[in-house]
Design an enzyme around this catalytic site. Structure first.
Site, PDB file in Angstrom:
ATOM      1  N   GLU A  37      17.398  42.691 105.280  1.00 52.85           N
ATOM      2  CA  GLU A  37      18.698  42.591 105.926  1.00 52.85           C
ATOM      3  C   GLU A  37      18.604  41.414 106.899  1.00 52.85           C
ATOM      4  O   GLU A  37      17.666  41.359 107.691  1.00 52.85           O
ATOM      5  CB  GLU A  37      18.971  43.893 106.683  1.00 52.85           C
ATOM      6  CG  GLU A  37      20.396  44.005 107.119  1.00 52.85           C
ATOM      7  CD  GLU A  37      20.684  45.298 107.889  1.00 52.85           C
ATOM      8  OE1 GLU A  37      19.843  46.222 107.884  1.00 52.85           O
ATOM      9  OE2 GLU A  37      21.763  45.351 108.497  1.00 52.85           O
ATOM     10  N   ARG A  43       5.071  52.417 104.976  1.00 51.94           N
ATOM     11  CA  ARG A  43       5.258  51.160 105.680  1.00 51.94           C
ATOM     12  C   ARG A  43       4.011  50.831 106.480  1.00 51.94           C
ATOM     13  O   ARG A  43       3.234  51.708 106.850  1.00 51.94           O
ATOM     14  CB  ARG A  43       6.508  51.181 106.558  1.00 51.94           C
ATOM     15  CG  ARG A  43       6.485  52.169 107.691  1.00 51.94           C
ATOM     16  CD  ARG A  43       7.868  52.331 108.312  1.00 51.94           C
ATOM     17  NE  ARG A  43       8.304  51.138 109.015  1.00 51.94           N
ATOM     18  CZ  ARG A  43       9.411  50.454 108.712  1.00 51.94           C
ATOM     19  NH1 ARG A  43      10.179  50.832 107.722  1.00 51.94           N
ATOM     20  NH2 ARG A  43       9.757  49.407 109.412  1.00 51.94           N
ATOM     21  N   LYS A  92      12.331  45.481 113.552  1.00 45.88           N
ATOM     22  CA  LYS A  92      13.198  44.406 114.039  1.00 45.88           C
ATOM     23  C   LYS A  92      13.959  44.813 115.287  1.00 45.88           C
ATOM     24  O   LYS A  92      14.140  44.007 116.189  1.00 45.88           O
ATOM     25  CB  LYS A  92      14.185  44.012 112.933  1.00 45.88           C
ATOM     26  CG  LYS A  92      13.597  43.029 111.954  1.00 45.88           C
ATOM     27  CD  LYS A  92      14.620  42.608 110.927  1.00 45.88           C
ATOM     28  CE  LYS A  92      14.741  43.659 109.854  1.00 45.88           C
ATOM     29  NZ  LYS A  92      15.588  43.277 108.739  1.00 45.88           N
TER      30      LYS A  92
HETATM   31  P1  ATP Z   1      12.828  47.083 110.477  1.00 45.63           P
HETATM   32  O1  ATP Z   1      12.599  48.544 110.621  1.00 45.63           O
HETATM   33  O2  ATP Z   1      11.780  46.230 110.994  1.00 45.63           O
HETATM   34  O3  ATP Z   1      14.192  46.653 110.923  1.00 45.63           O
HETATM   35  P2  ATP Z   1      13.821  47.193 107.914  1.00 45.63           P
HETATM   36  O4  ATP Z   1      13.264  48.142 106.921  1.00 45.63           O
HETATM   37  O5  ATP Z   1      15.109  47.562 108.525  1.00 45.63           O
HETATM   38  O6  ATP Z   1      12.731  46.845 108.954  1.00 45.63           O
HETATM   39  P3  ATP Z   1      14.697  45.315 106.042  1.00 45.63           P
HETATM   40  O7  ATP Z   1      15.143  43.933 106.271  1.00 45.63           O
HETATM   41  O8  ATP Z   1      15.689  46.317 105.629  1.00 45.63           O
HETATM   42  O9  ATP Z   1      13.982  45.765 107.339  1.00 45.63           O
HETATM   43  O10 ATP Z   1      13.434  45.350 105.081  1.00 45.63           O
HETATM   44  C1  ATP Z   1      13.246  44.562 103.958  1.00 45.63           C
HETATM   45  C2  ATP Z   1      12.170  45.202 103.130  1.00 45.63           C
HETATM   46  O11 ATP Z   1      10.938  45.200 103.851  1.00 45.63           O
HETATM   47  C3  ATP Z   1      12.488  46.645 102.804  1.00 45.63           C
HETATM   48  O12 ATP Z   1      12.202  46.883 101.449  1.00 45.63           O
HETATM   49  C4  ATP Z   1      11.593  47.423 103.715  1.00 45.63           C
HETATM   50  O13 ATP Z   1      11.272  48.651 103.132  1.00 45.63           O
HETATM   51  C5  ATP Z   1      10.389  46.486 103.865  1.00 45.63           C
HETATM   52  N1  ATP Z   1       9.690  46.723 105.124  1.00 45.63           N
HETATM   53  C6  ATP Z   1      10.217  46.698 106.363  1.00 45.63           C
HETATM   54  N2  ATP Z   1       9.294  47.009 107.281  1.00 45.63           N
HETATM   55  C7  ATP Z   1       8.145  47.242 106.616  1.00 45.63           C
HETATM   56  C8  ATP Z   1       6.822  47.623 107.008  1.00 45.63           C
HETATM   57  N3  ATP Z   1       6.494  47.835 108.278  1.00 45.63           N
HETATM   58  N4  ATP Z   1       5.881  47.769 106.040  1.00 45.63           N
HETATM   59  C9  ATP Z   1       6.203  47.558 104.763  1.00 45.63           C
HETATM   60  N5  ATP Z   1       7.424  47.201 104.319  1.00 45.63           N
HETATM   61  C10 ATP Z   1       8.394  47.048 105.233  1.00 45.63           C
HETATM   62 MG    MG Z   2      16.756  48.049 107.455  1.00 40.37          MG
END
Ligand code: ATP
Ligand code: MG
Length: 558
Positions: free
Chosen positions: A34, A258, A268
């Protein structure tokens, strides 16, 4: 790329089976961030997994911006994310924006309405919550659940046309308000948001919810394996329900744990707080676990890839020791970083019996781990700088560096013996005096006498003052997010995470290098040239020290 010996983790086993059974002939994955912040090392784990799997199976991996929420997203993030993925060493097959599918999503939503599987609901957010029930109590049907297909289609079109206020209506899937699986209790598909979108402008005032949008994005792109993190496991029944009811390409969602790292936060939302409230100097602050922060700090992309490969894929959440990441960084840099001598806390060393006008050059081995790096001519003169803490006026017996009357080796040059010091009126040492033994050129005595201490140095006339930024862990608590003490995570920030040292003496040849250049300052660690550098003042970041606490604890781990 370097990760060849990848073990068959559970995801690769699933894919092996899908290929063996003939279910798929080509594997297609995606990385779907995102665009609401910068990528961090947790995302790198997902990137390495998705792109890595596509490459191993000779398939494809897309980069897709999951930009269905207009409120938090921005083009700045889109550019930063593309840049980070490329820097990590990956090439996407095609670039997509979820917002490009808004028309198709709308059309598919109408299809569900036409099949009697979605309805417009006028419940307020509070009432929706009350009707939803709990884990132990079934929900109740919304009073709007039995609207006719025609009425739903008309209301949904009017929602799209902007006739209703934000929050006044939603489109919901008609599934089962008594389902033990909470996400199947008539989940929202669309909400009204009178907000402009950074790509579609004012075209839409209804936006799809994540669960409805994501499976359609995957399906539209023919993603065979939609790899995501564990928190989406509970939503998998809904992911499958939409694809099944719409009878479109069935992507398979697979969840993995994760990545969490000790002494930092990988989210984020929380990283943004650190940036916006000024706890760090931007998303690319070298203390941040963001890809851009790590890059600026001097961490090579190869170290991030190899770390992601070492930790593997797990099905249960856990926290990885940051020392293992640091170990991966050292392993890479040890092999690739040119060495140099720089003095971080300089004191002048004057060789009394060395001719004033003489400059000798010694062959300095640029990288003992890489013969092809060759040697560099390093100038040596009467006046040098050494580290202030390599000298003690009254040293204990086990101190093998410099002290009055003691002999030490100046790396690659000569053996010198301290003859005394000069102090200012406050008693601070301003200069150390010594004599050198001309018969010890290269650093060895012909009579075989043993000299234990070897010091690094720079020639005063061939070095310049620079700023060095030393970093420590961002948080001084192993898991800053556990919140057991009820205080905000920012109160666990390490106040000593950045210390700035000025007037470090750096060899002149460093001036030829650009920001991003990474080297080892002997005995002091690995350093990168920071983009803050100007022709007048160079700035170096310490990427990491030399001492490997992981290796010490766990032995040599590959
Ligand atoms: P955050 O919690 O940091 O905002 P998010 O999951 O909202 O992360 P996205 O931009 O939606 O961030 O994530 C893009 C991809 O990266 C998704 O498939 C998510 O599952 C993966 N991802 C995010 N954080 C991690 C992590 N700590 N370890 C592994 N994969 C991750
Ligand atoms: Mg997200």
């Amino acid at each position: 790329m370097e990760e060849t010996n990848i073990s068959r983790d559970f995801i690769r086993e699933i894919i092996d089976a899908d290929i063996a059974s003939g279910k798929h002939s080509e594997i297609v994955t995606r990385f779907p961030p995102e665009p609401n912040g910068y990528l961090h090392i947790g995302h790198a784990k997902s990137i390495c997994t998705n792109f890595g799997i596509a490459a191993e199976f000779a398939g494809r991996c897309n980069l897709r911006f999951d930009d269905t929420n207009p409120v938090k997203e921005d083009i700045e993030y889109v550019e930063a994310i593309e840049n980070d993925v490329k820097w990590l060493g990956f090439k996407w097959d095609t670039l997509h924006f979820a917002s490009d599918y808004f028309d198709r999503m709308y059309m598919l939503a109408e299809q569900l309405i036409s099949k009697g599987l979605a309805y417009v609901c006028d419940l307020s957010p509070e009432d929706t919550r009350a009707y939803r029930g709990t884990l132990t109590k079934p929900g109740r049907n919304s009073p709007f659940r039995n609207r006719s297909v025609e009425e739903n289609l008309e209301l949904f079109r009017r929602m799209k046309d902007g006739e209703f206020a934000e929050g006044s209506r939603t489109l919901r899937a008609k599934i089962d308000m008594t389902s033990p699986t909470m996400c199947l209790r008539d989940p929202h598909m669309y909400r009204i948001l009178h907000k402009d979108h950074h790509r579609t402008g004012s075209k839409w005032c209804i936006y799809p919810m994540y669960d409805f949008a994501h499976c359609l994005e995957d399906s539209t792109e023919g993603i065979t394996h939609s790899i995501c993190t564990l928190e989406f496991e509970v939503n998998r029944p809904l992911y499958n329900w939409y694809l099944e009811k719409l009878d479109i390409f069935r992507s398979r969602q697979i969840e993995f744990a994760r990545l969490n790292l000790s002494y930092t936060v990988l989210s984020k939302r929380f990283l943004r707080k650190l940036v916006e409230e000024g706890f760090v100097n931007g998303w690319d602050d070298p203390r941040m676990p963001t890809i851009s922060g790590l890059r600026r700090r001097g961490v090579p992309a190869a170290a991030i890839r190899s770390f992601c490969s070492i930790i593997g894929l797990a099905k249960r959440n856990s926290t990885v020791d940051i020392a293992l990441f640091e170990h991966s960084i050292r392993e890479k840099l040890n092999k690739t970083a040119p060495r140099a001598m720089s003095v971080l806390n300089p004191v002048k060393l004057v060789i009394e019996n060395y001719p004033e006008d003489r400059t000798e050059h010694f062959d300095y081995v640029v990288n003992p781990e890489d013969e092809s790096a060759g040697t560099r001519a390093t100038p040596f003169t009467k006046e040098l700088y050494i580290e202030r803490d390599d000298f003690m006026e009254d040293p204990p017996r086990k101190f093998f560096r410099m002290g009055p009357g003691r002999e030490v080796r100046l790396r690659y040059a000569y053996l010198v013996t301290c003859t005394g010091v000069i102090k200012d009126e406050d008693g601070n040492i301003t200069e150390i005096r010594c004599t050198y033994d001309p018969d010890t050129k290269g650093g060895n005595a012909p009579d075989g006498r043993r000299v234990k201490g070897t010091l690094h140095w720079v020639s005063a006339a061939h070095s310049f003052p620079a700023e060095v930024r030393l970093y420590d862990r961002l948080f001084n608590k192993e898991n800053p997010m556990d919140n057991e003490d009820g205080v905000d995570f920012t109160s666990h920030l390490n106040p000593g995470s950045l210390s700035t040292v000025t007037n470090c003496m750096v060899e002149d040849h460093m001036k030829n290098n650009e920001p991003g250049y990474v080297c080892q300052f002997e005995r002091k660690g690995y350093f990168s040239i920071d983009p803050d550098s100007t022709p007048e003042k160079m700035v170096f970041n310490r990427t990491i020290t030399l001492r490997d606490s992981w290796k010490k604890l766990h032995g040599k781990k590959k």
